[in-house]
Structures are given as structure tokens and as C-alpha cells.
Design an enzyme around this catalytic site. Structure first.
Site, PDB file in Angstrom:
ATOM      1  N   GLU A 121       1.140  -1.424   0.192  1.00 54.30           N
ATOM      2  CA  GLU A 121      -0.247  -0.285   0.021  1.00 54.30           C
ATOM      3  C   GLU A 121       0.788   1.123   0.368  1.00 54.30           C
ATOM      4  O   GLU A 121       0.942   2.112   0.905  1.00 54.30           O
ATOM      5  CB  GLU A 121      -0.914  -0.133   1.447  1.00 54.30           C
ATOM      6  N   ASP A 172       0.393  -8.314   2.751  1.00 58.69           N
ATOM      7  CA  ASP A 172      -1.038  -8.276   3.891  1.00 58.69           C
ATOM      8  C   ASP A 172      -1.745  -9.660   2.806  1.00 58.69           C
ATOM      9  O   ASP A 172      -2.015  -8.761   1.359  1.00 58.69           O
ATOM     10  CB  ASP A 172      -1.325  -6.948   3.657  1.00 58.69           C
TER      11      ASP A 172
END
Length: 257
Positions: free
Chosen positions: A35, A148
Site C-alpha cells: 500500500e 498483506d
């Protein structure tokens, strides 16, 4: 060999919260980021090459969205950007660095929590990513998949498991898919191997007092081939400072590629 995985929820935001000052003290060999929420032009020199590490990035095409990176102390022999699947690579979700017989991968699986449409995107990703994982497992290389995964595997992996049985991230289909990586492909969940009884949450909702009360989810992983998993010495989740809604996951391996 110290390897760190960190979902930054925006590299510029994490920088403002002291991430790079912390990173400079970690003596890391490889750091996997997820991210980024940034493009190349948005990155400062510190973000590109912090503390003697060299940065490699796979940006999403959409601005302010997704994106993964790897910081490497040693120059990789090869860097592979993306999976070669256009719609997945458009979102910047896969980056691999090879060092000798070791492959280290930064991975950001889609979240399905925002809509049913995004859940279907997630299921499609899982289905199409499986053959790649099979190839990695059969490659004869040692592999460390970091990042993730947006899936909590078992009840121990999230505080409120009963209330999330029908929610994205803890759906039976997602949990089964992840479990089969361990049971069928012999990948190892390093945290759970080291600490069978410690939850090890890595993400907390921004709603309510989730972080303060430790109402978390373990959705960030080191998932590896058995050989390097056997060399894992210790692991920790760093919570003394808060750089993101995720916490960095650190594993020390007695391994040199």
C-alpha cells in the site's frame, strides 16, 4: 537475515509518522512494503533508498492506490515486477527479488470488504494466483512471500472471529484457500510455526478503540518454503510506534542465500 513486512497505508503518511527513522535502526536485509499509495514522482530520495537499502517498486496505475515495494541491502540478481496478468498488475500487487536460490516477494492481496464486486475481484485473484504459487513451490528455490494477504486463517488470528464468519477476510472460502497452501503446497506460516498460541495481530480497524483494546486481525504474513522456515529464529510485531493501521512484522532467519 532480518526480513520485515510492512503495510504502510501510504508511504508518505508513514514517513510523516517516523517510519524511516525507525527503519534506519532495524539492520534489515530485506523490507517488503505494501500500500504505497504513491507513484514514482511522489517518492523522496529517502523513500527510494533509505538507510543504505536500495528500493524497487511496483506502482498501481491508479494514483493514491495500492502498490508494493522491496528495500534490499544486497543488489538482487533479478527483480520481477508483476505476475504478467494485466488487470492484477494494473493494481500493483506483486514484486519479486531473487538472491541466489532465494526469492523474496512483496504481495498485497485485494481486500473484498468495500463491496461485493471487490470480493469477486479478490476471489478471481486467489484463483489465478494459485498456479503461480504452485510453480514457486515446485521451483526448488527457497521462497519468502511477505505481505498483506487480507485473510485471517484461523479463529486465533482475529479477536472477534464469531462476529466475522460472514465477512471478507474470514470467509470459509478464503480460509480454505489459504489453508491449502500449507496442506497441499507445503508452504509454512512462519509466525504460527514459531508461536502456536500467540495471536500476533498485525492490523486494527480505525473504528472505535480497536488498537487500544487490541481487537485486531493477523492478516500480514511471512509464508515460506519449508527449508527457510526451519531457519526462522524469532518474530515480532512492532507496536511501540504507530506508522499505519498495520504494524511491521519482523522475522530473523539463520539463513544466507
Amino acid at each position: 537475515m532480518r526480513i520485515i513486512s510492512a503495510n504502510l497505508n501510504g508511504i508518505r503518511s508513514a514517513a510523516n509518522k517516523g517510519f524511516f527513522e525507525w527503519l534506519a535502526k532495524q539492520d534489515a536485509d530485506v523490507v517488503a512494503l505494501q500500500e504505497l499509495k504513491a507513484q514514482e514522482a511522489d517518492l523522496s530520495q529517502q523513500m527510494k533508498e533509505p538507510a543504505g537499502l536500495k528500493g524497487f517498486f511496483h506502482y498501481a496505475e491508479k494514483k493514491g492506490y495500492s502498490g508494493v515495494g522491496l528495500y534490499c541491502l544486497r543488489e538482487p540478481d533479478r527483480v520481477i515486477t508483476g505476475l504478467g496478468i494485466a488487470d492484477i498488475d494494473f493494481e500493483g500487487r506483486y514484486l519479486q527479488a531473487d538472491f541466489g536460490n532465494l526469492s523474496v516477494i512483496s504481495l498485497y492481496l485485494p481486500s473484498g470488504s468495500s463491496s461485493e464486486e471487490r470480493q469477486q475481484v479478490k476471489f478471481s485473484f486467489l484463483e489465478r494466483f494459485r498456479p503461480h504459487l504452485e510453480q514457486l513451490a515446485a521451483s526448488g528455490r527457497e521462497v519468502v512471500l511477505l505481505g498483506d494477504w487480507n485473510i485471517a486463517h484461523n479463529e486465533i488470528d482475529l479477536k472477534n472471529w464469531k462476529g466475522n464468519l460472514k465477512n471478507s477476510g474470514f470467509l470459509p472460502e478464503e480460509r480454505s484457500w489459504l489453508g491449502k497452501l500449507f496442506s497441499e503446497l507445503s508452504f509454512v506460516d512462519v509466525w504460527r510455526k514459531l508461536y502456536p498460541e500467540i495471536p500476533g495481530y498485525t492490523w486494527w480497524s480505525n473504528r472505535g478503540q480497536a488498537y487500544a483494546k487490541d481487537v485486531g486481525w493477523r492478516i500480514d504474513y511471512h509464508i515460506t518454503t519449508p527449508g527457510i522456515a526451519a531457519t526462522a529464529q524469532s518474530a515480532s510485531v512492532y507496536k511501540d510506534e504507530k506508522f499505519s493501521d498495520h504494524a511491521p512484522l519482523i522475522v530473523d532467519y539463520d539463513y544466507q542465500p
